[in-house]
Write a protein that holds these residues in place. Structure first.
Motif, PDB file in Angstrom:
ATOM      1  N   ILE A 184      -2.944 -15.637  -2.877  1.00 48.56           N
ATOM      2  CA  ILE A 184      -2.753 -14.308  -3.465  1.00 48.56           C
ATOM      3  C   ILE A 184      -3.136 -13.266  -2.415  1.00 48.56           C
ATOM      4  N   VAL A 185      -2.289 -12.244  -2.248  1.00 53.88           N
ATOM      5  CA  VAL A 185      -2.552 -11.234  -1.220  1.00 53.88           C
ATOM      6  C   VAL A 185      -2.803  -9.849  -1.784  1.00 53.88           C
ATOM      7  N   SER A 186      -2.489  -9.633  -3.081  1.00 52.34           N
ATOM      8  CA  SER A 186      -2.632  -8.284  -3.624  1.00 52.34           C
ATOM      9  C   SER A 186      -2.905  -8.330  -5.123  1.00 52.34           C
ATOM     10  N   VAL A 187      -3.532  -7.253  -5.590  1.00 50.48           N
ATOM     11  CA  VAL A 187      -3.808  -7.075  -7.014  1.00 50.48           C
ATOM     12  C   VAL A 187      -3.371  -5.662  -7.389  1.00 50.48           C
ATOM     13  N   GLN A 188      -2.580  -5.553  -8.441  1.00 47.88           N
ATOM     14  CA  GLN A 188      -2.099  -4.242  -8.893  1.00 47.88           C
ATOM     15  C   GLN A 188      -2.577  -3.998 -10.323  1.00 47.88           C
ATOM     16  N   ASN A 189      -3.606  -3.163 -10.452  1.00 48.95           N
ATOM     17  CA  ASN A 189      -4.150  -2.790 -11.754  1.00 48.95           C
ATOM     18  C   ASN A 189      -4.147  -1.273 -11.887  1.00 48.95           C
ATOM     19  N   LYS A 209     -14.077  -8.389  -1.049  1.00 46.51           N
ATOM     20  CA  LYS A 209     -14.699  -9.622  -0.565  1.00 46.51           C
ATOM     21  C   LYS A 209     -13.672 -10.664  -0.142  1.00 46.51           C
ATOM     22  N   ASN A 210     -12.505 -10.636  -0.783  1.00 45.39           N
ATOM     23  CA  ASN A 210     -11.493 -11.656  -0.517  1.00 45.39           C
ATOM     24  C   ASN A 210     -10.318 -11.132   0.306  1.00 45.39           C
ATOM     25  N   ASN A 211     -10.477  -9.940   0.867  1.00 42.42           N
ATOM     26  CA  ASN A 211      -9.458  -9.351   1.747  1.00 42.42           C
ATOM     27  C   ASN A 211      -8.104  -9.255   1.048  1.00 42.42           C
ATOM     28  N   LEU A 212      -8.121  -8.766  -0.192  1.00 47.80           N
ATOM     29  CA  LEU A 212      -6.891  -8.540  -0.943  1.00 47.80           C
ATOM     30  C   LEU A 212      -6.604  -7.047  -0.991  1.00 47.80           C
ATOM     31  N   ILE A 213      -5.345  -6.684  -0.873  1.00 51.77           N
ATOM     32  CA  ILE A 213      -4.955  -5.284  -1.033  1.00 51.77           C
ATOM     33  C   ILE A 213      -4.960  -4.942  -2.518  1.00 51.77           C
ATOM     34  N   PHE A 214      -5.532  -3.789  -2.853  1.00 49.49           N
ATOM     35  CA  PHE A 214      -5.552  -3.319  -4.245  1.00 49.49           C
ATOM     36  C   PHE A 214      -4.575  -2.158  -4.376  1.00 49.49           C
ATOM     37  N   LEU A 215      -3.620  -2.306  -5.287  1.00 47.92           N
ATOM     38  CA  LEU A 215      -2.561  -1.317  -5.490  1.00 47.92           C
ATOM     39  C   LEU A 215      -2.772  -0.626  -6.833  1.00 47.92           C
ATOM     40  N   PRO A 216      -3.348   0.574  -6.855  1.00 49.33           N
ATOM     41  CA  PRO A 216      -3.552   1.266  -8.126  1.00 49.33           C
ATOM     42  C   PRO A 216      -2.227   1.760  -8.696  1.00 49.33           C
ATOM     43  N   TRP A 217      -1.885   1.273  -9.891  1.00 45.45           N
ATOM     44  CA  TRP A 217      -0.673   1.821 -10.495  1.00 45.45           C
ATOM     45  C   TRP A 217      -1.030   3.025 -11.372  1.00 45.45           C
ATOM     46  N   SER A 218      -0.082   3.930 -11.499  1.00 44.92           N
ATOM     47  CA  SER A 218      -0.298   5.214 -12.190  1.00 44.92           C
ATOM     48  C   SER A 218      -1.522   5.933 -11.619  1.00 44.92           C
ATOM     49  N   PRO A 219      -1.558   6.146 -10.307  1.00 40.84           N
ATOM     50  CA  PRO A 219      -2.783   6.649  -9.667  1.00 40.84           C
ATOM     51  C   PRO A 219      -3.220   8.045 -10.076  1.00 40.84           C
ATOM     52  N   ALA A 252      -6.259  10.940  -2.310  1.00 37.97           N
ATOM     53  CA  ALA A 252      -7.267  10.789  -1.263  1.00 37.97           C
ATOM     54  C   ALA A 252      -8.560  10.223  -1.836  1.00 37.97           C
ATOM     55  N   TRP A 253      -8.928  10.682  -3.020  1.00 36.29           N
ATOM     56  CA  TRP A 253     -10.128  10.181  -3.702  1.00 36.29           C
ATOM     57  C   TRP A 253     -10.019   8.679  -3.957  1.00 36.29           C
ATOM     58  N   LEU A 254      -8.863   8.230  -4.452  1.00 34.91           N
ATOM     59  CA  LEU A 254      -8.664   6.804  -4.702  1.00 34.91           C
ATOM     60  C   LEU A 254      -8.721   6.006  -3.407  1.00 34.91           C
ATOM     61  N   ARG A 255      -8.051   6.483  -2.372  1.00 38.49           N
ATOM     62  CA  ARG A 255      -8.044   5.769  -1.098  1.00 38.49           C
ATOM     63  C   ARG A 255      -9.456   5.622  -0.547  1.00 38.49           C
ATOM     64  N   ASN A 256     -10.289   6.610  -0.767  1.00 39.58           N
ATOM     65  CA  ASN A 256     -11.647   6.572  -0.249  1.00 39.58           C
ATOM     66  C   ASN A 256     -12.576   5.686  -1.073  1.00 39.58           C
ATOM     67  N   LYS A 257     -12.100   5.172  -2.187  1.00 39.14           N
ATOM     68  CA  LYS A 257     -12.918   4.266  -2.992  1.00 39.14           C
ATOM     69  C   LYS A 257     -13.170   2.947  -2.268  1.00 39.14           C
ATOM     70  N   SER A 258     -12.197   2.515  -1.471  1.00 36.44           N
ATOM     71  CA  SER A 258     -12.329   1.246  -0.770  1.00 36.44           C
ATOM     72  C   SER A 258     -11.262   1.147   0.313  1.00 36.44           C
ATOM     73  N   PRO A 259     -11.562   0.468   1.427  1.00 39.90           N
ATOM     74  CA  PRO A 259     -10.550   0.267   2.470  1.00 39.90           C
ATOM     75  C   PRO A 259      -9.371  -0.578   1.987  1.00 39.90           C
ATOM     76  N   CYS A 260      -9.536  -1.309   0.871  1.00 43.60           N
ATOM     77  CA  CYS A 260      -8.449  -2.169   0.398  1.00 43.60           C
ATOM     78  C   CYS A 260      -7.458  -1.438  -0.492  1.00 43.60           C
ATOM     79  N   VAL A 261      -7.722  -0.161  -0.827  1.00 43.89           N
ATOM     80  CA  VAL A 261      -6.884   0.579  -1.781  1.00 43.89           C
ATOM     81  C   VAL A 261      -5.652   1.178  -1.106  1.00 43.89           C
TER      82      VAL A 261
END
Length: 301
Positions: A184-189, A209-219, A252-261
């Motif tokens: 698994i490479v990504s999580v979209q929640n 921790k698992n080096n997965l990209i997090f894709l926020p939907w409806s950001p 920008a706020w969401l992106r700054n939550k984590s490097p994986c966002v």
């Protein structure tokens, strides 16, 4: 200037902002010419991550509309890619499967036979020549175990129909189960000012921790809720101070939550994708992040 991240440990580079293509195919969608202009503008700006789904359509008779639209837009593109995107092969189309659209409703359907069929249909809708860059299970269907739903996904991965696999609307426990079956490479929640669960339910931390990209939907919470943000004076004042829109400020706020966002805001107009990309120029201090946290913690759905 577009910024890029690496998709988990794949070596694939993705833009730090994606294009959420869903608005281009739902009820009230723009005409095809305008929709293609939006996709082309995204490419011009260096966006190479385009989020879609088999269910981004009006109803079951319109299934795979969004995927076919993206495939057509990519085939017609004659512009100059922005950023470090060099060719169509560098574009990561991230599609999803596992929802039905009877009479325009959204119904989870993880039956293995359906998943097997829709992966093949998505493969064909996106051109039928190259593996789907990223295929994601849209949601967990409680009628079927994750393990049984993932049987056809693993088959498609092994056959080369899918290059990389992600999940959507998954809990930490569910992500961990999926990872035992296929990489698994990504999580979209969902993640936005009204829905901040990923910050507290462990999903964002698990992705880090698992080096997965997090894709926020409806950001930004969707069109109607976003308009409510414009009524919050501390937010509009901060955006004015940062010389940006509230839309860009929240991204920008969401992106700054984590490097994986990597946010995937929707767009149905050229100006919208331009606004999304402009958020990469917005820098926020820890104090400003805390200020937005405080403003958003009591928002009501």
């Amino acid at each position: 200037m577009m910024k890029y991240k690496t998709l988990s440990n794949t070596g694939v580079r993705i833009s730090a902002i994606g294009l959420g293509a869903m608005p281009l195919s739902l009820e009230g969608r723009p005409d095809e010419e305008q929709a293609i202009q939006v996709i082309h503008k995204a490419l011009d700006l260096g966006v190479n991550l385009i989020d879609t789904a088999d269910s981004y359509c009006i109803d079951e008779n319109d299934k795979h509309h969004n995927e076919k639209l993206i495939a057509k837009a990519l085939s017609l593109y004659r512009g100059n890619f922005g950023g470090s995107v060099n060719s169509i092969r560098d574009v990561v189309v991230a599609t999803k499967g596992g929802l039905l659209r009877p009479d325009g409703d959204w119904v989870v359907h993880g039956e293995p036979g359906h998943i097997r069929r829709t992966i093949r249909e998505s493969f064909d809708a996106l051109g039928g020549f190259h593996p789907i860059p990223l295929w994601q299970l849209h949601a967990v269907d409680p009628k079927y175990s994750i393990e049984s739903t993932f049987v056809p996904i693993k088959e498609a991965f092994d056959m080369g129909l899918i290059k990389h696999v992600g999940v959507s609307n998954f809990s930490v426990e569910q992500i961990a189960r999926a990872m035992k079956i296929v990489p698994i490479v990504s999580v979209q929640n969902q993640h936005n000012p009204w829905q901040r669960n990923p910050e507290f339910d462990g999903v964002l931390e698990f992705c880090e921790k698992n080096n997965l990209i997090f894709l926020p939907w409806s950001p930004v919470g969707g069109h109607y809720r976003y308009k409510r943000l414009l009524e919050i004076k501390p937010l509009t004042d901060l955006a004015e101070t940062k010389n940006c829109t509230v839309f860009s400020l929240i991204l920008a706020w969401l992106r700054n939550k984590s490097p994986c966002v990597v946010p995937i805001p929707g767009a149905s107009r050229v100006s919208s994708i331009e606004n999304s990309v402009s958020s990469l120029n917005v820098t926020l201090t820890r104090q400003e992040m805390n200020q937005i946290d405080e403003i958003t913690k009591n928002l009501k759905l």
